[in-house]
Design a protein around this motif. Structure first.
Motif, PDB file in Angstrom:
ATOM      1  N   LEU A 129       0.820  -1.209   0.000  1.00 24.67           N
ATOM      2  CA  LEU A 129       0.000   0.000   0.000  1.00 24.67           C
ATOM      3  C   LEU A 129       0.847   1.249   0.000  1.00 24.67           C
ATOM      4  N   PHE A 130       1.837   1.321   0.886  1.00 25.37           N
ATOM      5  CA  PHE A 130       2.668   2.514   0.966  1.00 25.37           C
ATOM      6  C   PHE A 130       3.558   2.654  -0.258  1.00 25.37           C
ATOM      7  N   CYS A 131       4.066   1.542  -0.793  1.00 22.67           N
ATOM      8  CA  CYS A 131       4.885   1.625  -2.010  1.00 22.67           C
ATOM      9  C   CYS A 131       4.052   2.101  -3.185  1.00 22.67           C
ATOM     10  N   LEU A 132       2.842   1.581  -3.303  1.00 23.60           N
ATOM     11  CA  LEU A 132       1.979   1.989  -4.402  1.00 23.60           C
ATOM     12  C   LEU A 132       1.653   3.467  -4.323  1.00 23.60           C
ATOM     13  N   MET A 133       1.261   3.914  -3.143  1.00 24.78           N
ATOM     14  CA  MET A 133       0.896   5.326  -3.006  1.00 24.78           C
ATOM     15  C   MET A 133       2.088   6.224  -3.246  1.00 24.78           C
ATOM     16  N   ALA A 134       3.276   5.795  -2.797  1.00 24.65           N
ATOM     17  CA  ALA A 134       4.479   6.606  -2.999  1.00 24.65           C
ATOM     18  C   ALA A 134       4.853   6.693  -4.460  1.00 24.65           C
ATOM     19  N   ILE A 135       4.856   5.553  -5.160  1.00 24.81           N
ATOM     20  CA  ILE A 135       5.284   5.547  -6.555  1.00 24.81           C
ATOM     21  C   ILE A 135       4.265   6.228  -7.446  1.00 24.81           C
ATOM     22  N   VAL A 136       2.976   5.990  -7.192  1.00 24.66           N
ATOM     23  CA  VAL A 136       1.949   6.662  -7.978  1.00 24.66           C
ATOM     24  C   VAL A 136       2.018   8.165  -7.773  1.00 24.66           C
ATOM     25  N   GLN A 137       2.239   8.582  -6.518  1.00 28.02           N
ATOM     26  CA  GLN A 137       2.374  10.013  -6.229  1.00 28.02           C
ATOM     27  C   GLN A 137       3.533  10.609  -7.006  1.00 28.02           C
TER      28      GLN A 137
ATOM     29  N   THR B 265       3.987 -11.687  -4.659  1.00 23.94           N
ATOM     30  CA  THR B 265       3.166 -10.603  -5.180  1.00 23.94           C
ATOM     31  C   THR B 265       4.008  -9.744  -6.098  1.00 23.94           C
ATOM     32  N   GLU B 266       3.491  -9.479  -7.302  1.00 22.74           N
ATOM     33  CA  GLU B 266       4.197  -8.692  -8.308  1.00 22.74           C
ATOM     34  C   GLU B 266       3.361  -7.464  -8.636  1.00 22.74           C
ATOM     35  N   VAL B 267       4.001  -6.297  -8.589  1.00 23.94           N
ATOM     36  CA  VAL B 267       3.310  -5.037  -8.831  1.00 23.94           C
ATOM     37  C   VAL B 267       4.001  -4.312  -9.974  1.00 23.94           C
ATOM     38  N   TYR B 268       3.224  -3.899 -10.985  1.00 26.74           N
ATOM     39  CA  TYR B 268       3.726  -3.079 -12.079  1.00 26.74           C
ATOM     40  C   TYR B 268       3.139  -1.674 -11.947  1.00 26.74           C
ATOM     41  N   ILE B 269       4.012  -0.687 -11.900  1.00 22.31           N
ATOM     42  CA  ILE B 269       3.594   0.711 -11.857  1.00 22.31           C
ATOM     43  C   ILE B 269       4.274   1.411 -13.024  1.00 22.31           C
ATOM     44  N   GLY B 270       3.529   1.632 -14.102  1.00 24.39           N
ATOM     45  CA  GLY B 270       4.144   2.218 -15.287  1.00 24.39           C
ATOM     46  C   GLY B 270       5.228   1.294 -15.802  1.00 24.39           C
ATOM     47  N   GLY B 271       6.458   1.769 -15.813  1.00 24.77           N
ATOM     48  CA  GLY B 271       7.575   0.959 -16.264  1.00 24.77           C
ATOM     49  C   GLY B 271       8.385   0.369 -15.133  1.00 24.77           C
TER      50      GLY B 271
ATOM     51  N   LEU C  15       8.517  -6.600  -6.512  1.00 25.07           N
ATOM     52  CA  LEU C  15       8.266  -8.004  -6.225  1.00 25.07           C
ATOM     53  C   LEU C  15       8.452  -8.261  -4.739  1.00 25.07           C
ATOM     54  N   VAL C  16       7.431  -8.825  -4.099  1.00 28.90           N
ATOM     55  CA  VAL C  16       7.479  -9.195  -2.686  1.00 28.90           C
ATOM     56  C   VAL C  16       7.382 -10.710  -2.600  1.00 28.90           C
ATOM     57  N   ASP C  17       8.398 -11.331  -2.007  1.00 34.92           N
ATOM     58  CA  ASP C  17       8.489 -12.779  -1.917  1.00 34.92           C
ATOM     59  C   ASP C  17       8.457 -13.197  -0.453  1.00 34.92           C
ATOM     60  N   GLU C  18       7.411 -13.924  -0.068  1.00 41.28           N
ATOM     61  CA  GLU C  18       7.265 -14.411   1.299  1.00 41.28           C
ATOM     62  C   GLU C  18       7.291 -15.932   1.353  1.00 41.28           C
ATOM     63  N   THR C  19       7.955 -16.542   0.364  1.00 39.51           N
ATOM     64  CA  THR C  19       8.023 -17.999   0.350  1.00 39.51           C
ATOM     65  C   THR C  19       8.958 -18.552   1.411  1.00 39.51           C
ATOM     66  N   GLY C  20       9.962 -17.769   1.818  1.00 39.67           N
ATOM     67  CA  GLY C  20      10.899 -18.228   2.834  1.00 39.67           C
ATOM     68  C   GLY C  20      10.555 -17.711   4.211  1.00 39.67           C
ATOM     69  N   GLU C  21      11.490 -17.872   5.120  1.00 36.77           N
ATOM     70  CA  GLU C  21      11.270 -17.401   6.484  1.00 36.77           C
ATOM     71  C   GLU C  21      11.253 -15.890   6.545  1.00 36.77           C
TER      72      GLU C  21
ATOM     73  N   THR D  57      10.834 -12.101   4.548  1.00 36.33           N
ATOM     74  CA  THR D  57      10.222 -11.441   3.403  1.00 36.33           C
ATOM     75  C   THR D  57      11.294 -10.736   2.576  1.00 36.33           C
ATOM     76  N   LYS D  58      11.288 -11.015   1.272  1.00 35.54           N
ATOM     77  CA  LYS D  58      12.238 -10.403   0.356  1.00 35.54           C
ATOM     78  C   LYS D  58      11.507  -9.437  -0.563  1.00 35.54           C
ATOM     79  N   VAL D  59      12.075  -8.249  -0.706  1.00 35.38           N
ATOM     80  CA  VAL D  59      11.485  -7.205  -1.557  1.00 35.38           C
ATOM     81  C   VAL D  59      12.512  -6.796  -2.601  1.00 35.38           C
ATOM     82  N   ARG D  60      12.103  -6.809  -3.872  1.00 35.33           N
ATOM     83  CA  ARG D  60      12.992  -6.379  -4.950  1.00 35.33           C
ATOM     84  C   ARG D  60      12.274  -5.335  -5.799  1.00 35.33           C
ATOM     85  N   PHE D  61      12.945  -4.226  -6.008  1.00 37.33           N
ATOM     86  CA  PHE D  61      12.387  -3.132  -6.800  1.00 37.33           C
ATOM     87  C   PHE D  61      13.243  -2.941  -8.046  1.00 37.33           C
TER      88      PHE D  61
END
Length: 343
Positions: free
Chosen positions: A7-15, A105-111, A115-121, A123-127
Motif C-alpha cells: 500500500l505505501f509503495c503503491l501510493m508513494a510511486i503513484v504520487q 506478489t508482483e506489482v507493475y507501476i508504469g515501467g 516483487l514481494v516474496d514471502e516464500t521463505g522465512e 520477506t524479500k522485496v525487490r524493486f
C-alpha cells in the motif's frame, strides 16, 4: 507485512509518477486532516469533515481501507488492476497492476516493477526501476527466415547410401523467406498465417550419379567418364501456411516469451526446378556444369504439415510433405522432410 508494504509503495510511486504531469497545487491542508509524509516528496492527505468521520477513521485499518476501494480481482489469475486509463478510442492503459501468486506478489507501476516474496522465512522485496513490459498486440505482422537441411523418406525410412538418390545432409539446404501475421485469439493463443518463398536443394551423397530427365521418368545415371564434384536437384515454391500457436509464457501474462508450440498445414506451388551436375574431365580440364531446367517430373503442388518449437529467442521448425516429390510413376516415392531454425 506484505499488504502494508504494498500500500505505501503503491501510493508513494503513484504520487511520484503523476507529479510529473500534474500542475503545482497548494499543499496547504485544513486543520481537520491527517497527513502522512514519506520519502522526500511523498504525501498522503486524508481530509475529515466531521468529528464523527474522524472517529470512524481511527477504527479503520489498512486492510479495511483496501476493501473499501472495492477493487475487482480476477479469481483465476489473482490480478487486480488499481489504476487504469481509458483512451478515446476505447482502449485502456494499465498504470498499476497487482498479481498475487501464493506467497509472491508482483506489482507493475508504469515501467517499474515491485516483487514481494514471502516464500521463505524472511520477506524479500525487490524493486526494479525502468522495467519495460513487452506489449502483446492483438495483431502483428513480421518477416522471418527459415534455414534448414533437407532429406526425404522412402516407405517411412531415409534412403540408404546404396541408393543413387540418397542425399548428403550437409549441403542439402532449405532456405525460406516468409511474410507472417499473428492474430491473438486469447491469452497465450495465436493464429499464425503467412506467405513465403521456399528454396530446396537435395544434394546427392554419391556425386558420381547424375539426375536427368528421361522420356518416361527421371533417371539416375552413373558418370564413369568424368570426375564428379557435385550432383543435386533443386526446386523453388511459393508457399502459404497457417498454424495455431500456444505461448506458455504469455498465458501467465508476464509479458515474457516462454516455451512456444505451433503446428499447421501448408501448401505450395512450384516456381522452378532443375538438376545440376558439376564435374571435371578425366584428363584434368577445368570444372564444367550440366543443368536441366525442365522440372525433372517434380510435383507442381506440394502440401504437408509444419511444426515449430520456440524456447526463449530460439525457434526450431520442421516440415513434412504429405505428397511425394516426384509425379506418380515418374520417379522414386520420396516424401521430403526438413529440420531447421527460424531467424
Amino acid at each position: 507485512m506484505k499488504k502494508y508494504l504494498l500500500l505505501f509503495c503503491l501510493m508513494a510511486i503513484v504520487q511520484l509518477g503523476f507529479a510529473r504531469n500534474t500542475p503545482s497545487i497548494d499543499h496547504t491542508v485544513s486543520s481537520d486532516s491527517v497527513v502522512v509524509e514519506f520519502g522526500k516528496s511523498g504525501r498522503i492527505v486524508i481530509k475529515v469533515d466531521s468529528k464523527e468521520d474522524f472517529e470512524k477513521l481511527k477504527l479503520m485499518n489498512i486492510n479495511q481501507i483496501i476493501r473499501e476501494l472495492d477493487l475487482e480481482e480476477d479469481e483465476d489469475s489473482g490480478e487486480t488492476t488499481i489504476v487504469e486509463i481509458k483512451r478515446k478510442d476505447g482502449s485502456s492503459k494499465q498504470v498499476v497492476k497487482v498479481t498475487e501468486n501464493g506467497a509472491e506478489t508482483e506489482v507493475y507501476i508504469g515501467g517499474m516493477r515491485l516483487l514481494v516474496d514471502e516464500t521463505g522465512e524472511n520477506t524479500k522485496v525487490r524493486f526494479e526501476p525502468g522495467l519495460k513490459r513487452r506489449s502483446d498486440p492483438p495483431f502483428r505482422t513480421y518477416f522471418n527466415l527459415d534455414l534448414g537441411v533437407n532429406n526425404y523418406l522412402e516407405n517411412g525410412k531415409f534412403p540408404t547410401s546404396n541408393e543413387p538418390y540418397a542425399v548428403k545432409g550437409w549441403g542439402s539446404w532449405n532456405v525460406g523467406l516468409n511474410w507472417m501475421a499473428a492474430q491473438r485469439i486469447s491469452k497465450g493463443f495465436y493464429w499464425d498465417f503467412g506467405l513465403g518463398f521456399q528454396f530446396y536443394n537435395f544434394k546427392f551423397e554419391n556425386r558420381d550419379f547424375q539426375a536427368i530427365r528421361g522420356d518416361e521418368s527421371i533417371s539416375f545415371i552413373q558418370r564413369n567418364d568424368v570426375d564428379g564434384f557435385k550432383s543435386k536437384i533443386s526446386a523453388s515454391y511459393l508457399t502459404a501456411m497457417t498454424m495455431l500457436e500456444v505461448d506458455f509464457g504469455k498465458m501467465k501474462d508476464n509479458g515474457r516469451r516462454g516455451v512456444r508450440l505451433a503446428a499447421g498445414p501448408y501448401a505450395g506451388y512450384r516456381l522452378g526446378g532443375q538438376s545440376k551436375y558439376v564435374y571435371r574431365e578425366l584428363n584434368g580440364s577445368g570444372r564444367q556444369k550440366d543443368k536441366q531446367d525442365t522440372g525433372l517430373y517434380l510435383q507442381n503442388f506440394r502440401y504437408g504439415i509444419r511444426g515449430e518449437l520456440g524456447i526463449g529467442r530460439v525457434k526450431f521448425f520442421t516440415t513434412y510433405d504429405l505428397n511425394e516429390l516426384f509425379q506418380e510413376g515418374k520417379g522414386p516415392e520420396l516424401n521430403p522432410i526438413t529440420f531447421g531454425i527460424v531467424f
